[in-house]
Scaffold this motif. Structure first.
Motif, PDB file in Angstrom:
ATOM      1  N   UNK A  84       0.840  -1.197   0.000  1.00  0.00           N
ATOM      2  CA  UNK A  84       0.000   0.000   0.000  1.00  0.00           C
ATOM      3  C   UNK A  84       0.880   1.255   0.000  1.00  0.00           C
ATOM      4  N   UNK A  85       0.210   2.395  -0.049  1.00  0.00           N
ATOM      5  CA  UNK A  85       0.894   3.692  -0.072  1.00  0.00           C
ATOM      6  C   UNK A  85       1.066   4.212   1.357  1.00  0.00           C
ATOM      7  N   UNK A  86       2.307   4.220   1.838  1.00  0.00           N
ATOM      8  CA  UNK A  86       2.585   4.674   3.200  1.00  0.00           C
ATOM      9  C   UNK A  86       2.808   6.178   3.284  1.00  0.00           C
ATOM     10  N   UNK A  87       2.777   6.868   2.150  1.00  0.00           N
ATOM     11  CA  UNK A  87       3.019   8.309   2.183  1.00  0.00           C
ATOM     12  C   UNK A  87       1.853   9.083   2.797  1.00  0.00           C
ATOM     13  N   UNK A  88       0.732   8.403   3.051  1.00  0.00           N
ATOM     14  CA  UNK A  88      -0.384   9.069   3.743  1.00  0.00           C
ATOM     15  C   UNK A  88      -0.046   9.307   5.214  1.00  0.00           C
ATOM     16  N   UNK A  89       1.002   8.636   5.708  1.00  0.00           N
ATOM     17  CA  UNK A  89       1.430   8.816   7.093  1.00  0.00           C
ATOM     18  C   UNK A  89       2.445   9.949   7.178  1.00  0.00           C
ATOM     19  N   UNK A  90       2.453  10.626   8.301  1.00  0.00           N
ATOM     20  CA  UNK A  90       3.435  11.689   8.522  1.00  0.00           C
ATOM     21  C   UNK A  90       4.045  11.522   9.903  1.00  0.00           C
ATOM     22  N   UNK A  91       5.277  11.994  10.079  1.00  0.00           N
ATOM     23  CA  UNK A  91       5.934  11.885  11.388  1.00  0.00           C
ATOM     24  C   UNK A  91       5.192  12.674  12.458  1.00  0.00           C
ATOM     25  N   UNK A  92       5.282  12.193  13.684  1.00  0.00           N
ATOM     26  CA  UNK A  92       4.662  12.865  14.828  1.00  0.00           C
ATOM     27  C   UNK A  92       5.711  13.002  15.932  1.00  0.00           C
ATOM     28  N   UNK A  93       6.475  14.078  15.916  1.00  0.00           N
ATOM     29  CA  UNK A  93       7.549  14.238  16.908  1.00  0.00           C
ATOM     30  C   UNK A  93       7.056  14.234  18.346  1.00  0.00           C
ATOM     31  N   UNK A  94       5.871  14.772  18.598  1.00  0.00           N
ATOM     32  CA  UNK A  94       5.353  14.795  19.966  1.00  0.00           C
ATOM     33  C   UNK A  94       5.040  13.387  20.454  1.00  0.00           C
ATOM     34  N   UNK A  95       4.441  12.573  19.592  1.00  0.00           N
ATOM     35  CA  UNK A  95       4.160  11.188  19.976  1.00  0.00           C
ATOM     36  C   UNK A  95       5.472  10.440  20.188  1.00  0.00           C
ATOM     37  N   UNK A  96       6.433  10.659  19.304  1.00  0.00           N
ATOM     38  CA  UNK A  96       7.733   9.994  19.445  1.00  0.00           C
ATOM     39  C   UNK A  96       8.378  10.342  20.782  1.00  0.00           C
ATOM     40  N   UNK A  97       8.342  11.606  21.148  1.00  0.00           N
ATOM     41  CA  UNK A  97       8.944  12.034  22.415  1.00  0.00           C
ATOM     42  C   UNK A  97       8.210  11.420  23.607  1.00  0.00           C
ATOM     43  N   UNK A  98       6.881  11.341  23.510  1.00  0.00           N
ATOM     44  CA  UNK A  98       6.092  10.787  24.612  1.00  0.00           C
ATOM     45  C   UNK A  98       6.368   9.299  24.794  1.00  0.00           C
ATOM     46  N   UNK A  99       6.506   8.571  23.684  1.00  0.00           N
ATOM     47  CA  UNK A  99       6.815   7.138  23.777  1.00  0.00           C
ATOM     48  C   UNK A  99       8.236   6.941  24.288  1.00  0.00           C
ATOM     49  N   UNK A 100       9.164   7.729  23.773  1.00  0.00           N
ATOM     50  CA  UNK A 100      10.557   7.614  24.211  1.00  0.00           C
ATOM     51  C   UNK A 100      10.704   7.855  25.710  1.00  0.00           C
ATOM     52  N   UNK A 101       9.852   8.709  26.272  1.00  0.00           N
ATOM     53  CA  UNK A 101       9.957   9.063  27.690  1.00  0.00           C
ATOM     54  C   UNK A 101       9.370   7.999  28.621  1.00  0.00           C
ATOM     55  N   UNK A 102       8.656   7.034  28.082  1.00  0.00           N
ATOM     56  CA  UNK A 102       8.046   6.018  28.931  1.00  0.00           C
ATOM     57  C   UNK A 102       9.117   5.181  29.620  1.00  0.00           C
ATOM     58  N   UNK A 204      -3.815   9.721  21.938  1.00  0.00           N
ATOM     59  CA  UNK A 204      -2.760   8.927  22.557  1.00  0.00           C
ATOM     60  C   UNK A 204      -1.623   9.801  23.062  1.00  0.00           C
ATOM     61  N   UNK A 205      -1.203  10.775  22.268  1.00  0.00           N
ATOM     62  CA  UNK A 205      -0.080  11.627  22.667  1.00  0.00           C
ATOM     63  C   UNK A 205      -0.383  12.366  23.968  1.00  0.00           C
ATOM     64  N   UNK A 206      -1.555  12.976  24.052  1.00  0.00           N
ATOM     65  CA  UNK A 206      -1.907  13.706  25.263  1.00  0.00           C
ATOM     66  C   UNK A 206      -1.984  12.775  26.472  1.00  0.00           C
ATOM     67  N   UNK A 207      -2.519  11.572  26.263  1.00  0.00           N
ATOM     68  CA  UNK A 207      -2.611  10.613  27.373  1.00  0.00           C
ATOM     69  C   UNK A 207      -1.220  10.284  27.903  1.00  0.00           C
ATOM     70  N   UNK A 208      -0.284  10.013  26.988  1.00  0.00           N
ATOM     71  CA  UNK A 208       1.074   9.663  27.409  1.00  0.00           C
ATOM     72  C   UNK A 208       1.767  10.845  28.080  1.00  0.00           C
ATOM     73  N   UNK A 209       1.530  12.036  27.554  1.00  0.00           N
ATOM     74  CA  UNK A 209       2.181  13.223  28.123  1.00  0.00           C
ATOM     75  C   UNK A 209       1.698  13.516  29.546  1.00  0.00           C
ATOM     76  N   UNK A 210       0.504  13.066  29.880  1.00  0.00           N
ATOM     77  CA  UNK A 210      -0.073  13.343  31.187  1.00  0.00           C
ATOM     78  C   UNK A 210       0.184  12.253  32.208  1.00  0.00           C
ATOM     79  N   UNK A 211       0.901  11.208  31.833  1.00  0.00           N
ATOM     80  CA  UNK A 211       1.148  10.117  32.770  1.00  0.00           C
ATOM     81  C   UNK A 211       1.972  10.599  33.955  1.00  0.00           C
ATOM     82  N   UNK A 212       1.651  10.156  35.169  1.00  0.00           N
ATOM     83  CA  UNK A 212       2.279  10.676  36.389  1.00  0.00           C
ATOM     84  C   UNK A 212       3.548   9.930  36.776  1.00  0.00           C
ATOM     85  N   UNK A 213       4.581  10.032  35.967  1.00  0.00           N
ATOM     86  CA  UNK A 213       5.843   9.409  36.367  1.00  0.00           C
ATOM     87  C   UNK A 213       6.966  10.446  36.293  1.00  0.00           C
TER      88      UNK A 213
END
Length: 213
Positions: A84-102, A204-213
């Motif tokens: 399929x065509x994956x170019x419909x997806x775009x990077x999400x730096x905020x989500x990446x940062x939130x996942x990396x911080x877990x 998802x991004x906002x949920x991860x950013x608000x996690x209490x750790x």
């Protein structure tokens, strides 16, 4: 349910979870699945669409229905439906940062394939963030929401259920993880209120950013 501060393994579904539904990647997969059903079984487009949906509803995935009723080889099917065509997806730096911080391990578990998941993660700017990626092939082609699928993948990962959390857009796919002791988070524009869902979020991004750790 563990407190979110006690989680050491974070399990993410892929489609419509690590990217928003409006990016319209999975409709392409649905179209490819229907085309494969049509061409392989020699049915009309309307019959193929109906079978695709029926097998998904009853068996968890269209593939599982095709394997059960038509003995198809999963390998060529999975290659075809993910072309399929994956170019419909775009990077999400905020989500990446939130996942990396877990804290702890981060894994993807999808009813797609691991190579497909890797391509999606790269397109979203999430490459290299996950400690493991599991596809349906790692569950011996048993799909979520099957208990056997979860048991197989979670055993391979050796995660501790009561210290793990799972994010998933399909509410029914959270019933077994809940029963196993995982903390469950439904990621959806309309989060479900089922008793096997601990948390719901539209973002998802906002949920991860608000996690209490």
């Amino acid at each position: 349910m563990a407190q979110l501060t006690d989680i050491d393994t974070w399990v993410f579904d892929l489609d419509n979870t690590l990217y928003p539904p409006d990016m319209a990647l999975f409709p392409q997969v649905n179209a490819k699945m229907a085309a494969y059903v049509r061409d392989t079984l020699g049915v009309s487009q309307a019959e193929a669409d109906a079978l695709r949906h029926h097998y998904y509803t009853v068996h968890g995935t269209t593939l599982a229905g095709l394997m059960a009723h038509h003995d198809i080889d999963p390998a060529p099917y999975l290659v075809a439906v993910h072309d399929i065509d994956f170019t419909v997806l775009s990077p999400d730096p905020q989500l990446a940062a939130a996942i990396a911080a877990l804290p702890g391990r981060k894994i993807i578990y999808t009813n797609g394939t691991a190579p497909y998941a890797e391509t999606v993660a790269e397109a979203r700017g999430l490459g290299g963030l996950f400690d493991a990626i599991y596809g349906v092939e790692h569950a011996d082609y048993h799909p979520k929401p099957s208990a056997l699928a979860f048991d197989t993948v979670f055993a391979k990962d050796a995660l501790t259920p009561n210290r793990a959390a799972m994010f998933e857009d399909e509410a029914r796919n959270l019933r077994v993880p809940h029963a196993l002791g995982l903390t469950t988070i439904h990621v959806s524009p309309t989060p479900a209120q089922d008793d096997f869902i601990h948390h719901g979020t539209q973002d998802l991004t906002q949920f991860l950013q608000r996690l209490p750790y």
